[in-house]
Design a protein around this motif. Structure first.
Motif, mmCIF file in Angstrom:
data_model
loop_
_atom_site.group_PDB
_atom_site.id
_atom_site.type_symbol
_atom_site.label_atom_id
_atom_site.label_comp_id
_atom_site.label_asym_id
_atom_site.label_seq_id
_atom_site.Cartn_x
_atom_site.Cartn_y
_atom_site.Cartn_z
ATOM 1 N N LYS A 159 0.823 -1.214 0.000
ATOM 2 C CA LYS A 159 0.000 0.000 0.000
ATOM 3 C C LYS A 159 0.860 1.269 0.000
ATOM 4 C CE LYS A 159 -4.185 -1.906 2.121
ATOM 5 N NZ LYS A 159 -5.132 -1.826 3.264
ATOM 6 N N GLU A 219 -8.176 3.028 -3.353
ATOM 7 C CA GLU A 219 -8.034 1.824 -2.535
ATOM 8 C C GLU A 219 -9.414 1.322 -2.175
ATOM 9 O OE1 GLU A 219 -5.448 1.945 0.816
ATOM 10 O OE2 GLU A 219 -3.872 3.081 -0.219
ATOM 11 N N LEU A 228 -5.894 -1.896 -5.479
ATOM 12 C CA LEU A 228 -5.049 -0.707 -5.416
ATOM 13 C C LEU A 228 -4.816 -0.169 -6.826
ATOM 14 C CD1 LEU A 228 -2.353 -2.167 -2.962
ATOM 15 C CD2 LEU A 228 -4.328 -0.755 -2.353
#
Length: 286
Positions: A159, A219, A228
């Motif tokens: 992330k 996201e 993502l």
């Protein structure tokens, strides 16, 4: 009878239909025969969906065999009773066959020769002179998309990485994706359809223009996956489509514009060459 026929075929014995009697023969791939026409087991099996139950498979096979026999019977009766019309049909079929062969070959010629004759300069000139043809109806984006199982290891690191387009981050993502990602799409170097990317993400976007202007990263997650998306560049509906994205379509437009003249010249060359070499004999002046 058909249930009996199919079960016997599955067991390796073949029951033939036709000629007024049933005959068992040793041909492992035959299901039915009539007047010299053979229905093969492989043809029927290819129509049965994978995962179908035995009962459903059997029913589908029975119905197809019955339909096939009916078609053979109708054809036999029609052929016997059409008389002079059959000759006309044969002529139409032959004319269609010749037309189809010519069409297929001409399409190959166009693809092999004409497309190669279209230069980069031709494409760019057409693009610059016809900007009204390249107004976007959908959003386009450049970036990166990942779909990763929610229980995959190291998701917190990913992330962070996906938000960056530098080489180090991309190398880490690529190595990680080989082992863990369900989808890894890198498109920093080309424009892709925004809607097609969003089809993979459980988010509804009512207005792509507003959404793209307000989101550099996307996201999302459901019970199974984490999604993502990093958007490096975007274009919204109403803007001009970039040349690099429009280029394949420009080729098709130019090919269609030049196709008629190209094929006419091709036919004229064949004609003139045949006449000069004496391949054609005229019994009256053409």
């Amino acid at each position: 009878m058909w249930r009996f026929l199919y079960l016997w075929c599955l067991c390796g014995s073949i029951l033939f239909v036709g000629c007024g009697q049933d005959t068992t023969i040793d041909q492992a791939d035959a299901l039915a025969s009539m007047e010299g026409h053979l229905l093969r087991r492989a043809e029927v099996e290819s129509l049965i969906p994978r995962g179908a139950s035995s009962a459903d498979s059997l029913l589908l096979a029975e119905n197809y065999v019955k339909k096939w026999v009916k078609e053979q019977l109708v054809y036999e009766v029609a052929e016997r009773n059409l008389g002079d019309e059959k000759e006309e049909i044969d002529q139409l079929v032959e004319a269609y066959r010749r037309s189809l062969i010519c069409y297929r070959y001409q399409e190959r010629l166009v693809d092999e020769r004409l497309k190669n004759d279209i230069s980069e300069r031709d494409k760019q000139q057409f693009y610059e002179e016809n900007q009204e043809l390249f107004v976007l109806e959908k959003g386009l984006i450049k970036g990166l998309f990942l779909k990763i199982p929610v229980d995959a290891p190291g998701l917190t690191d990913v992330k962070k990485w996906y938000k960056s387009a530098d080489e180090a981050a991309l190398e880490k993502i690529e190595k990680y994706s080989v082992q863990n990602a369900t989808i890894y799409e890198y498109f920093y170097d080309k424009w892709v359809d925004f809607d097609e990317v969003m089809d993979n993400i459980p988010i509804y976007v009512s207005d792509p223009a507003i959404f793209l202007k307000g989101h550099k990263q996307v996201e999302a997650a459901d019970s199974s996956y984490c999604y993502l998306l990093n958007i490096a560049e975007y274009l919204v509906p109403g803007q001009t489509e970039p040349y690099e994205s429009a280029s394949p379509r420009i080729v098709e437009i130019l090919v269609n514009q030049r196709k008629v003249d190209f094929l006419r010249n091709f036919e004229d060359e064949l004609y003139n060459d045949a006449v000069q070499k004496g391949k054609v004999t005229f019994f009256t002046e053409p």
